[in-house]
Design an enzyme around this catalytic site. Structure first.
Site: not given
Ligand code: NOJ
Length: 715
Positions: A265
Site C-alpha cells: 500500500d
Molecule cells: C491507500 C489506500 O489504502 C489503498 O486502498 C489505495 O489503493 C492506495 N492508497 C492507492 O491510492
C-alpha cells in the site's frame, strides 16, 4: 511474448532496471502536472532523474490521450522499451458510479456485482487504466472505521462471494481484452480489524480469527484469479503486514499458491520505520523483499537500497528476479508487449463514460442496495400524487456518489430530481447541505423553524446522514449519531404530527436508535452513486420492492461496537431476561439495533416446512424450505442459510452464513428453496488445519440472521 522471450528479457535487464520495475510512483514524477488523490504523506524520495524511465508502473493517471502520451514517452526512454503498467483506484465505478461496496454487499446479489465491475472495467479500460486496486476484501466489524464503506461487510461468506464476482467482473475470461482490467485485492491482511476503528491502527487477531473470518475474502480473490494483491498498513501479530513473511510467503504463496504480483500500500514500506520494525530505509527494504513484496508503492527504499542489499549478500538477487518475473508476466498477460496502450481509446472513452446503458444499469443496481429498516403502518411505498415534503442536507445534494469517486465529480442526480421524476409534488425546507468534518464542519445550522412550511404535506422525507468525505480512508469517527440539528429536525417533524420517512445517506452503520421513534419509515440509502436519486425514488414509490439486507449490523449505541452476528457464545450467555452475572450490559441489550441480514420488503414472506435430509453417507445435507409470498405485492426474497456447530474442539460462532439465494415471488406464490450443506461448510480451523468433527449441528434458514427456522441434525 513467449515465455522464452520474457525470460530472455529478464536475463538482459540490469539490476537498476529491475529495481525500477519494482517501484511505483504517481504521474507527477513522470512530468505530468496533476496527480489525483495522493492518499498519504509524500516522503523524501531521493529519486534521481535517471531513475524515472526505469519505473515500472504508476497510479491514478486518467484519460486515454494522456496515458497514450505517457506510455509512448516512457517506452522511448526505458532501456528495453518495457511498457509501464497504469493502475488506479476504480473502486465503485469510474465515471458511472455504482453503490459503495458496503451497499453492494447489501444487495446480496453477485450477478449485479459482476455486472457492475464489468461496467467499471469498460469505462476504466477505455480511459487507459489497466489494473484497479479493487476489490477490498477486508472483513469489517467496527463502524467507527471509515473504510467499512469499501468492504462488502461483516460476513466472510458474503465478502468471499462478492469478491469473487468483482474479480470476475473486472478480468472476465481474458484480461488482455480491450474492455477488461486486472484486479488487485486488498488489504492483505486483516486491515478491517484496526483497533478502536482508528485508521492505520494496530491489528491483533488470533490465528483462528484470521483463518476463519478475516482471510476468506482475500482467498476468494486468489481463487478467482486476481492478478495482484496489496499489503495493508496495519501490523498483524506485531509485524507490519508489508514485512510479514507469514502472510506473504507462507499463507499467500505457499499455502494458497498465489503467483500474481504483491504490491505494497501507499508508502507502506517506509512506514515500517515509524511502526518501529525497521531502523531505516535500508532495513525497511530488506523486510519488504524478504516478505515477498514485488512492487513498492510511493516510497523508494527498494530502489534506493536494493543494489546495496544484493551486493552485501543480505538479499539474494534471486528474490529480485522472482519479483520482476511476476511483474513481467503480468504485463505480458495483459498483452502490453503487443499493445502497450491496451484499451485506451479517446473515442471509446467518450462513447462509454456515463452512457445510457451504464446509467440504466447503475440505477437498477442502486435500487437493489437500498435497505428498508422500518415501515410502520406501511407508509411506504408512497402513493403516486402524494404531497411530499422534503427536508435535510441530502434533499437536493449531489454529494451522494460516495468516497473514491475520484474523477466522477459530476453527473449525479439528487433525491429531489429522483422524486419529481416520479411525478411527486415536492415542497422543501431546511435543506442546507452538510460540509465535511474533515474540514472542521460538524453540523448544519438550525433551520427547524422553516419546517412549519411543510405542515400541509402528506408525508415528509427527511434526507439525513453523514458527509461522504467523512467515510473512507482516514475518516474514523467515535460518535456515530446524526448531527445535532439533523436529529432535532426529525424530532420537530414528528412533533408536528407528520409522517416521517428518514432516508439515510452514510458509508457506515450510524447510531440511529435515538431518532427511530421519530420516524415512521427508515430507508438506508448508503451512497448509491450516479443514479442515487432516481433509484431511491424507485424504491420510495414502489417501482422497486426492496430486497437488500444489511451487510453489517447496526449498533444500538457505539458502546456496543464491535457488535456482529457471528460472534461466539460465552460461558454465561443471556437466556431469557438478562440478570446479574451473565454476559450483558446494564444499560443496553446485547443485540444490535438491526442485525446482519435484516431488511424489510413491501411483500410479506412466510417460511415453513424446513427439512434437513441426509444423503448417503450423511453429507452433503439436503436442506429445503418453503417460502410463500403472503402479500399482494410481487417481491424478491433473500433466503439465507446459517449453521451452528453445537460443540467442537474449538468454540464455534452462534451462527454462520453458509449460503444465500434470491427468489422472485408473485403475490400468493410459494416456492421451495433448496441448499446443500457440504462437509466444507461444516469444517473449521482447529488451530492446525481445517477439519470436520462429527456431532450435533443446527441448520437454520430464514429471512435474516435473527429470524430463522431451525432443525437439528447429528452427523
Ligand atoms: C491507500 C489506500 O489504502 C489503498 O486502498 C489505495 O489503493 C492506495 N492508497 C492507492 O491510492
Amino acid at each position: 511474448m513467449t515465455e522464452k522471450e520474457l525470460r530472455a528479457l529478464l536475463a538482459d535487464m540490469s539490476l537498476e532496471e529491475k529495481l525500477g520495475e519494482m517501484t511505483q510512483l504517481s504521474p507527477n514524477f513522470f512530468g505530468t502536472e496533476e496527480s489525483v488523490d495522493l492518499t498519504g504523506p509524500m516522503q523524501q524520495m531521493n529519486l534521481k532523474p535517471e531513475d524515472v524511465p526505469l519505473l515500472g508502473s504508476t497510479l491514478n493517471a486518467f484519460g486515454a490521450e494522456k496515458i497514450i502520451e505517457m506510455q509512448k514517452h516512457h517506452m522511448e526512454l526505458q532501456p528495453h522499451h518495457i511498457p509501464m503498467l497504469f493502475m488506479a483506484d476504480v473502486i465503485h465505478g469510474l465515471k458511472t458510479i455504482y453503490p459503495i461496496p458496503l451497499a453492494m454487499g447489501s444487495s446480496f446479489n453477485t450477478d449485479l456485482m459482476e455486472e457492475a465491475a464489468a461496467m467499471a472495467a469498460r469505462e476504466a479500460a477505455a480511459t487507459g487504466v489497466q489494473l484497479t486496486f479493487s476489490p477490498m476484501a477486508d472483513l469489517v466489524r467496527d463502524p467507527r472505521w471509515g473504510r467499512v464503506m469499501e468492504s462488502p461487510g461483516e460476513d466472510p461468506l458474503l465478502i468471499a462471494r462478492m469478491t469473487e464476482a468483482t474479480v470476475k467482473g473486472y478480468q472476465g475470461e481474458d484480461v488482455s481484452a480491450p474492455d477488461r482490467i486486472a484486479s488487485c485485492f486488498k488489504h492483505f491482511g486483516g486491515y478491517g480489524a484496526a483497533e478502536g476503528g482508528r485508521d492505520y491502527n494496530t491489528v491483533d487477531v488470533s490465528d483462528g480469527m484470521l483463518r476463519e473470518f478475516y482471510l476468506d475474502g482475500y482467498k476468494a480473490a486468489v481463487d478467482a484469479g486476481a492478478a495482484m494483491g496489496m499489503t495493508s498498513f496495519n501490523t498483524i501479530d506485531r509485524i507490519p503486514a508489508t514485512g510479514s513473511q507469514k502472510l506473504y510467503r507462507k499463507i499467500l504463496r505457499d499455502e494458497w499458491g498465489f503467483d500474481g504480483v504483491a504490491i505494497t500500500d501507499f508508502d507502506a514500506v517506509n512506514e515500517m520505520i515509524p511502526h518501529g520494525l525497521a531502523a531505516d530505509g535500508k532495513e525497511a527494504a530488506k523486510y519488504a523483499l524478504k516478505a515477498g513484496v514485488d512492487i513498492e508503492m510511493m516510497s523508494t527504499h527498494i530502489l534506493n537500497y536494493g543494489k546495496e542489499l544484493v551486493r552485501s549478500g543480505e538479499i539474494d538477487e534471486k528474490l529480485i528476479d522472482e519479483a520482476v518475473w511476476r511483474i513481467l508476466k503480468l504485463k505480458n498477460k495483459l498483452g502490453l508487449f503487443e499493445n502497450p496502450f491496451k484499451g485506451a481509446d479517446p473515442e471509446k472513452e467518450k462513447e462509454l463514460h456515463q452512457c445510457a446503458a451504464h446509467m440504466a444499469l447503475a440505477r437498477e443496481i442502486s435500487a437493489r442496495c437500498v435497505v428498508l429498516l422500518k415501515n410502520e403502518g406501511k407508509i411506504l411505498p408512497l402513493k403516486k400524487g402524494a404531497k411530499v415534503g422534503l427536508a435535510g442536507p441530502f434533499a437536493n445534494s449531489l454529494s451522494v456518489l460516495g468516497g473514491w469517486s475520484i474523477i466522477a465529480a459530476s453527473g449525479s442526480t439528487t433525491l429531489l430530481q429522483g422524486l419529481t421524476e416520479h411525478g411527486a409534488e415536492v415542497k422543501m425546507a431546511m435543506t442546507e447541505e452538510l460540509k465535511p468534518m474533515q474540514m472542521g464542519f460538524f453540523d448544519v445550522s438550525d433551520q427547524t423553524a422553516e419546517l412549519e412550511t411543510l405542515a400541509d404535506c402528506d408525508v415528509v422525507i427527511a434526507a439525513v446522514g453523514e458527509h461522504p468525505d467523512d467515510t473512507g480512508e482516514s475518516a474514523s469517527r467515535t460518535i456515530l449519531r446524526l448531527s445535532h440539528n439533523q436529529e432535532k429536525m426529525l424530532e420537530r417533524l414528528h412533533d408536528m404530527g407528520k409522517k416521517v420517512v428518514a432516508v439515510i445517506f452514510s458509508g457506515r452503520p450510524l447510531e440511529i436508535r435515538p431518532v427511530l421513534p421519530f420516524c415512521d419509515a427508515v430507508v438506508q440509502a448508503w451512497f448509491l452513486g450516479s443514479e442515487a436519486g432516481p433509484a431511491i425514488g424507485d424504491v420510495l414509490f414502489g417501482d422497486v420492492n426492496p430486497s437488500a439486507r444489511l451487510s453489517m449490523s447496526f449498533p444500538q449505541t457505539v458502546g456496543q461496537v464491535p457488535v456482529y452476528y457471528n460472534h461466539m457464545n460465552t460461558g454465561r450467555p443471556v437466556v431469557g431476561k438478562p440478570h446479574r452475572y451473565v454476559s450483558c450490559y446494564l444499560d443496553c441489550p446485547n443485540e444490535p439495533l438491526f442485525p446482519f441480514g435484516y431488511g424489510l420488503s413491501y411483500s410479506e414472506y412466510h417460511y415453513q416446512n424446513l427439512k434437513v435430509e441426509k444423503t448417503e453417507g450423511g453429507l452433503p445435507l439436503k436442506v429445503s424450505v418453503e417460502v410463500e409470498n403472503t402479500s399482494d405485492v410481487a417481491g424478491r426474497e433473500t433466503v439465507q442459510l446459517y449453521i451452528h456447530d453445537v460443540a467442537a474442539s474449538v468454540v464455534r460462532p452462534v451462527k454462520e452464513l453458509k449460503d444465500f439465494t434470491q427468489i422472485d415471488l408473485a403475490p400468493g406464490e410459494k416456492k421451495t428453496v433448496t441448499f446443500a450443506v457440504t462437509t466444507e461448510m461444516l469444517s473449521f480451523w482447529n488451530n492446525e488445519a481445517f477439519v470436520f468433527e462429527h456431532g450435533d449441528f443446527e441448520i437454520m434458514v430464514g429471512h435474516s440472521s435473527d429470524e430463522v427456522l431451525t432443525e437439528k441434525v447429528t452427523l
